[in-house]
Every structure is written in structure tokens, then in C-alpha cells.
Design a protein around this motif. Sequence first.
Motif, PDB file in Angstrom:
ATOM      1  N   PRO A  74      -0.421  27.124 -16.114  1.00  0.00           N
ATOM      2  CA  PRO A  74      -0.769  26.406 -17.347  1.00  0.00           C
ATOM      3  C   PRO A  74       0.450  25.679 -17.926  1.00  0.00           C
ATOM      4  O   PRO A  74       1.584  26.167 -17.814  1.00  0.00           O
ATOM      5  N   LEU A  75       0.219  24.528 -18.522  1.00  0.00           N
ATOM      6  CA  LEU A  75       1.300  23.723 -19.082  1.00  0.00           C
ATOM      7  C   LEU A  75       2.187  24.548 -20.009  1.00  0.00           C
ATOM      8  O   LEU A  75       3.409  24.440 -19.962  1.00  0.00           O
ATOM      9  N   ALA A  76       1.593  25.407 -20.828  1.00  0.00           N
ATOM     10  CA  ALA A  76       2.358  26.223 -21.771  1.00  0.00           C
ATOM     11  C   ALA A  76       3.334  27.162 -21.064  1.00  0.00           C
ATOM     12  O   ALA A  76       4.357  27.542 -21.636  1.00  0.00           O
ATOM     13  N   ASP A  77       3.055  27.531 -19.813  1.00  0.00           N
ATOM     14  CA  ASP A  77       3.899  28.461 -19.053  1.00  0.00           C
ATOM     15  C   ASP A  77       4.817  27.765 -18.053  1.00  0.00           C
ATOM     16  O   ASP A  77       5.626  28.425 -17.396  1.00  0.00           O
ATOM     17  N   LEU A  78       4.671  26.459 -17.892  1.00  0.00           N
ATOM     18  CA  LEU A  78       5.360  25.751 -16.811  1.00  0.00           C
ATOM     19  C   LEU A  78       6.875  25.922 -16.850  1.00  0.00           C
ATOM     20  O   LEU A  78       7.487  26.260 -15.833  1.00  0.00           O
ATOM     21  N   SER A  79       7.488  25.712 -17.984  1.00  0.00           N
ATOM     22  CA  SER A  79       8.958  25.819 -18.061  1.00  0.00           C
ATOM     23  C   SER A  79       9.455  27.201 -17.661  1.00  0.00           C
ATOM     24  O   SER A  79      10.474  27.332 -16.983  1.00  0.00           O
ATOM     25  N   ALA A  80       8.723  28.232 -18.043  1.00  0.00           N
ATOM     26  CA  ALA A  80       9.128  29.611 -17.735  1.00  0.00           C
ATOM     27  C   ALA A  80       8.852  29.983 -16.274  1.00  0.00           C
ATOM     28  O   ALA A  80       9.451  30.928 -15.760  1.00  0.00           O
ATOM     29  N   ARG A  81       7.964  29.247 -15.608  1.00  0.00           N
ATOM     30  CA  ARG A  81       7.571  29.612 -14.246  1.00  0.00           C
ATOM     31  C   ARG A  81       8.043  28.615 -13.190  1.00  0.00           C
ATOM     32  O   ARG A  81       7.535  28.593 -12.064  1.00  0.00           O
ATOM     33  N   LEU A  82       9.043  27.814 -13.508  1.00  0.00           N
ATOM     34  CA  LEU A  82       9.535  26.808 -12.569  1.00  0.00           C
ATOM     35  C   LEU A  82      10.039  27.402 -11.256  1.00  0.00           C
ATOM     36  O   LEU A  82       9.948  26.756 -10.217  1.00  0.00           O
ATOM     37  N   LYS A  83      10.559  28.607 -11.283  1.00  0.00           N
ATOM     38  CA  LYS A  83      11.083  29.230 -10.061  1.00  0.00           C
ATOM     39  C   LYS A  83      10.003  29.391  -8.998  1.00  0.00           C
ATOM     40  O   LYS A  83      10.294  29.380  -7.812  1.00  0.00           O
ATOM     41  N   ILE A 109       8.190  17.261 -17.620  1.00  0.00           N
ATOM     42  CA  ILE A 109       8.972  18.505 -17.518  1.00  0.00           C
ATOM     43  C   ILE A 109       9.566  18.633 -16.117  1.00  0.00           C
ATOM     44  O   ILE A 109      10.749  18.932 -15.955  1.00  0.00           O
ATOM     45  N   LEU A 110       8.747  18.390 -15.104  1.00  0.00           N
ATOM     46  CA  LEU A 110       9.210  18.518 -13.713  1.00  0.00           C
ATOM     47  C   LEU A 110      10.253  17.456 -13.375  1.00  0.00           C
ATOM     48  O   LEU A 110      11.237  17.740 -12.693  1.00  0.00           O
ATOM     49  N   LYS A 111      10.061  16.240 -13.856  1.00  0.00           N
ATOM     50  CA  LYS A 111      11.032  15.160 -13.616  1.00  0.00           C
ATOM     51  C   LYS A 111      12.384  15.526 -14.221  1.00  0.00           C
ATOM     52  O   LYS A 111      13.428  15.309 -13.605  1.00  0.00           O
ATOM     53  N   ALA A 112      12.369  16.114 -15.413  1.00  0.00           N
ATOM     54  CA  ALA A 112      13.613  16.531 -16.078  1.00  0.00           C
ATOM     55  C   ALA A 112      14.325  17.633 -15.289  1.00  0.00           C
ATOM     56  O   ALA A 112      15.542  17.789 -15.392  1.00  0.00           O
ATOM     57  N   GLN A 113      13.575  18.382 -14.482  1.00  0.00           N
ATOM     58  CA  GLN A 113      14.152  19.453 -13.664  1.00  0.00           C
ATOM     59  C   GLN A 113      14.434  18.986 -12.241  1.00  0.00           C
ATOM     60  O   GLN A 113      14.575  19.803 -11.330  1.00  0.00           O
ATOM     61  N   GLN A 114      14.481  17.677 -12.022  1.00  0.00           N
ATOM     62  CA  GLN A 114      14.863  17.055 -10.752  1.00  0.00           C
ATOM     63  C   GLN A 114      13.822  17.171  -9.639  1.00  0.00           C
ATOM     64  O   GLN A 114      14.167  17.107  -8.462  1.00  0.00           O
ATOM     65  N   PHE A 115      12.549  17.373  -9.970  1.00  0.00           N
ATOM     66  CA  PHE A 115      11.501  17.294  -8.951  1.00  0.00           C
ATOM     67  C   PHE A 115      11.332  15.817  -8.637  1.00  0.00           C
ATOM     68  O   PHE A 115      11.194  14.995  -9.541  1.00  0.00           O
ATOM     69  N   SER A 116      11.361  15.470  -7.357  1.00  0.00           N
ATOM     70  CA  SER A 116      11.495  14.060  -7.004  1.00  0.00           C
ATOM     71  C   SER A 116      10.239  13.359  -6.493  1.00  0.00           C
ATOM     72  O   SER A 116      10.176  12.137  -6.531  1.00  0.00           O
ATOM     73  N   GLN A 117       9.246  14.081  -6.005  1.00  0.00           N
ATOM     74  CA  GLN A 117       8.072  13.424  -5.423  1.00  0.00           C
ATOM     75  C   GLN A 117       6.813  13.790  -6.215  1.00  0.00           C
ATOM     76  O   GLN A 117       5.911  14.449  -5.711  1.00  0.00           O
ATOM     77  N   LEU A 118       6.772  13.340  -7.452  1.00  0.00           N
ATOM     78  CA  LEU A 118       5.675  13.695  -8.351  1.00  0.00           C
ATOM     79  C   LEU A 118       4.556  12.664  -8.307  1.00  0.00           C
ATOM     80  O   LEU A 118       4.801  11.459  -8.323  1.00  0.00           O
ATOM     81  N   ASN A 119       3.342  13.172  -8.236  1.00  0.00           N
ATOM     82  CA  ASN A 119       2.146  12.344  -8.230  1.00  0.00           C
ATOM     83  C   ASN A 119       1.180  12.905  -9.264  1.00  0.00           C
ATOM     84  O   ASN A 119       0.929  14.110  -9.285  1.00  0.00           O
ATOM     85  N   ASN A 120       0.649  12.035 -10.097  1.00  0.00           N
ATOM     86  CA  ASN A 120      -0.281  12.441 -11.147  1.00  0.00           C
ATOM     87  C   ASN A 120      -1.683  11.988 -10.760  1.00  0.00           C
ATOM     88  O   ASN A 120      -1.892  10.817 -10.438  1.00  0.00           O
ATOM     89  N   LEU A 121      -2.641  12.912 -10.772  1.00  0.00           N
ATOM     90  CA  LEU A 121      -4.029  12.549 -10.505  1.00  0.00           C
ATOM     91  C   LEU A 121      -4.575  11.829 -11.736  1.00  0.00           C
ATOM     92  O   LEU A 121      -4.821  12.441 -12.773  1.00  0.00           O
ATOM     93  N   GLU A 122      -4.711  10.525 -11.622  1.00  0.00           N
ATOM     94  CA  GLU A 122      -5.144   9.694 -12.736  1.00  0.00           C
ATOM     95  C   GLU A 122      -6.576  10.058 -13.137  1.00  0.00           C
ATOM     96  O   GLU A 122      -7.467  10.086 -12.308  1.00  0.00           O
ATOM     97  N   GLY A 123      -6.763  10.398 -14.399  1.00  0.00           N
ATOM     98  CA  GLY A 123      -8.076  10.798 -14.878  1.00  0.00           C
ATOM     99  C   GLY A 123      -8.343  12.283 -14.703  1.00  0.00           C
ATOM    100  O   GLY A 123      -9.381  12.781 -15.112  1.00  0.00           O
ATOM    101  N   GLY A 124      -7.403  13.000 -14.087  1.00  0.00           N
ATOM    102  CA  GLY A 124      -7.502  14.443 -13.934  1.00  0.00           C
ATOM    103  C   GLY A 124      -8.688  14.900 -13.105  1.00  0.00           C
ATOM    104  O   GLY A 124      -9.242  14.160 -12.296  1.00  0.00           O
ATOM    105  N   LEU A 125      -9.066  16.138 -13.321  1.00  0.00           N
ATOM    106  CA  LEU A 125     -10.159  16.734 -12.563  1.00  0.00           C
ATOM    107  C   LEU A 125     -11.488  16.037 -12.874  1.00  0.00           C
ATOM    108  O   LEU A 125     -12.381  16.008 -12.019  1.00  0.00           O
ATOM    109  N   ASP A 126     -11.602  15.452 -14.047  1.00  0.00           N
ATOM    110  CA  ASP A 126     -12.811  14.691 -14.369  1.00  0.00           C
ATOM    111  C   ASP A 126     -13.001  13.543 -13.372  1.00  0.00           C
ATOM    112  O   ASP A 126     -14.115  13.289 -12.901  1.00  0.00           O
TER     113      ASP A 126
END
Length: 158
Positions: A74-83, A109-126
Motif C-alpha cells: 500500500p502507498l502508505a507503507d511504501l517508504s517503510a517497505r522499500l527493502k 517516491i520510487l524515483k527519489a530512491q533511484q529506481f530507474s525503470q518505472l512504468n505507470n499503468l495509465e488509468g490504473g486497474l480501472d
Amino acid sequence: MIEFVTDNVLYIGLAIGSGIGLLLPLLNRGASGVINLSAPEAVLMLNRGKPLILDVRDEAEFAAGHIQGAKNIPLADLSARLKEIEKFKDKPILVHCQKGLRARKACAILKAQQFSQLNNLEGGLDAWVEAKLPLVKTTAVKAVASKITTAKTPSEKV
């Protein structure tokens, strides 16, 4: 030439404005370092390799239906669970939520932590469901068992 421009300034402005309006989404697409993929483009990406599918919705939403093989943080837990996803820093990641807002925040958040190959599903699960792509549902028993197992201390037996 000058007479033509002054006589048709409204039409010229309209043509320039339309051109900018058409090109802006293309220019903005990868400006943040995150590629926005439509559902069919995401399927192509999934078929070409083994990206991490990161679902940043809450646990109840995830249990109700998710993309097969997705990892739920979950987004709320992402920073704490990056490992948990550290090994994917230089590998493709498909991030999604229900509509897209939380996924964009997760990508930041991931970009700030140097994740380099990020892809966003446009429109999400909907958008995924609208494209009539399959979902997997987690039974309530599995979800509860998972919580119980993770909640126990190492000294407790399952």
C-alpha cells in the motif's frame, strides 16, 4: 506576407495552439522519468519480460482483484517497505493503483530512491478492467492467514 499574418492572426494562433495541444502529451509522457503505459502497452511489457508488478492499493482492494503476480505494498507503507523491492532498482517496474493517483505518488517516491525503470499503468486497474484483462482474487482465508503468519513473532509456531 506581413499582410497575410495580420489578416489571419486568429487562425494562425488557433493552429499554433492546436499543435501545442497535440504535442504536449507526447512531450510530457516521459518528462518525469516515468513512462505512462496504456493497458495494452502494459500487457506487451509483461509479455516481453518479468517486471515487478507493484500494486499500491490497500489490502482489501488487492484482495478484491489484482493483476496476476502483483506484489501489494500500500502507498502508505511504501517508504517503510522499500527493502522488499530493492533488487528491482535497475529492473522494470509496473506501478498501479485503482485510478492512477496513488501510483503517480508511488512513482515519485520510487524515483527519489533511484529506481530507474518505472512504468505507470495509465488509468490504473480501472483501465485494465475496461480493456477486459484478467484479474486474480485473493480469498478472505488466504488474506487472514497471511496477516496471522506475518503478525507472529519468530518464536511462535504456526
